[in-house]
Design a protein around this motif. Structure first.
Motif, PDB file in Angstrom:
ATOM      1  N   GLN A  51       6.278  15.377  77.548  1.00 51.27           N
ATOM      2  CA  GLN A  51       6.495  15.283  78.917  1.00 51.27           C
ATOM      3  C   GLN A  51       6.909  14.050  79.405  1.00 51.27           C
ATOM      4  O   GLN A  51       7.775  14.036  80.133  1.00 51.27           O
ATOM      5  N   LYS A  56      10.299  12.895  78.571  1.00 48.02           N
ATOM      6  CA  LYS A  56      11.301  13.794  79.036  1.00 48.02           C
ATOM      7  C   LYS A  56      11.563  13.265  80.593  1.00 48.02           C
ATOM      8  O   LYS A  56      12.343  13.228  81.162  1.00 48.02           O
ATOM      9  N   ASP A  57      10.157  13.051  81.158  1.00 47.71           N
ATOM     10  CA  ASP A  57      10.234  12.637  82.575  1.00 47.71           C
ATOM     11  C   ASP A  57      11.053  11.176  82.813  1.00 47.71           C
ATOM     12  O   ASP A  57      11.498  11.094  83.790  1.00 47.71           O
ATOM     13  N   THR A  98      13.224   9.877  80.741  1.00 47.58           N
ATOM     14  CA  THR A  98      14.527   9.860  80.229  1.00 47.58           C
ATOM     15  C   THR A  98      15.461  10.363  81.281  1.00 47.58           C
ATOM     16  O   THR A  98      15.593  11.258  81.732  1.00 47.58           O
ATOM     17  N   ASP A 135      18.886  11.671  82.720  1.00 54.32           N
ATOM     18  CA  ASP A 135      19.520  12.870  82.844  1.00 54.32           C
ATOM     19  C   ASP A 135      20.857  12.831  81.777  1.00 54.32           C
ATOM     20  O   ASP A 135      21.009  13.700  80.812  1.00 54.32           O
ATOM     21  N   LEU A 139      19.581  13.052  78.555  1.00 51.13           N
ATOM     22  CA  LEU A 139      19.129  14.478  78.084  1.00 51.13           C
ATOM     23  C   LEU A 139      20.146  15.533  77.668  1.00 51.13           C
ATOM     24  O   LEU A 139      19.933  16.302  76.858  1.00 51.13           O
TER      25      LEU A 139
END
Length: 155
Positions: A76, A79-80, A82, A84, A87
């Motif tokens: 998480q 992901k937070d 990284t 956009d 992603l």
């Protein structure tokens, strides 16, 4: 001792004597069983082994849960943090990998002999059954690579 002070307890009936003998036999049987259990080293070793095995399984389950929780937290955070565009590129790459894997799988299924296909099917089933640990491991590897890469850029 005089015979003049005897009571009924001092002159037990045959039934009382049978009960006392039965009670004594029961106590003796329990004592023998307890002594036999203490002398049975093999059974004691098995009991200890079972207890240690149970403790180990409980500790392993706890550790597995902790690792899964930590992996989820790391994933998480990754992901937070990284961007956009990264992603999106990752999602595109994953889609391409899935598409390529599907094509390769179909090609292999068409060309592979039956025993090999059965083995591959079993491996795929095992991977699906253990999806969470595999994904957690992948996330940890990705996080480690990103950390290593960011540290090498700082130097």
């Amino acid at each position: 001792m005089s015979d003049t002070h005897r009571t009924d307890n001092e002159n037990p009936t045959p039934e009382d004597l049978r009960r006392q003998v039965e009670h004594t036999r029961d106590e003796l049987g329990m004592t023998v069983e307890a002594l036999a259990a203490k002398a049975d080293v093999k059974a004691q070793a098995k009991e200890r082994t079972a207890a240690v095995k149970q403790q180990t399984a409980e500790k392993a389950a706890l550790a597995t849960g902790q690792v899964r929780d930590k992996a989820a937290q790391v994933a998480q955070k990754l992901k937070d943090h990284t961007p956009d565009p990264v992603l999106e590129k990752t999602a595109q790459a994953a889609a391409q990998v899935r598409e390529g894997a599907a094509k390769a799988g179909q090609y292999a299924a068409d060309k592979a002999p039956e025993p090999l296909r059965e083995s591959a099917g079993q491996a795929a089933t095992a991977a699906r059954a253990n999806r969470v640990p595999l994904l957690a491991a992948g996330a940890l590897i990705a996080a480690a690579l990103l950390v290593r890469r960011s540290r090498s850029h700082r130097r």
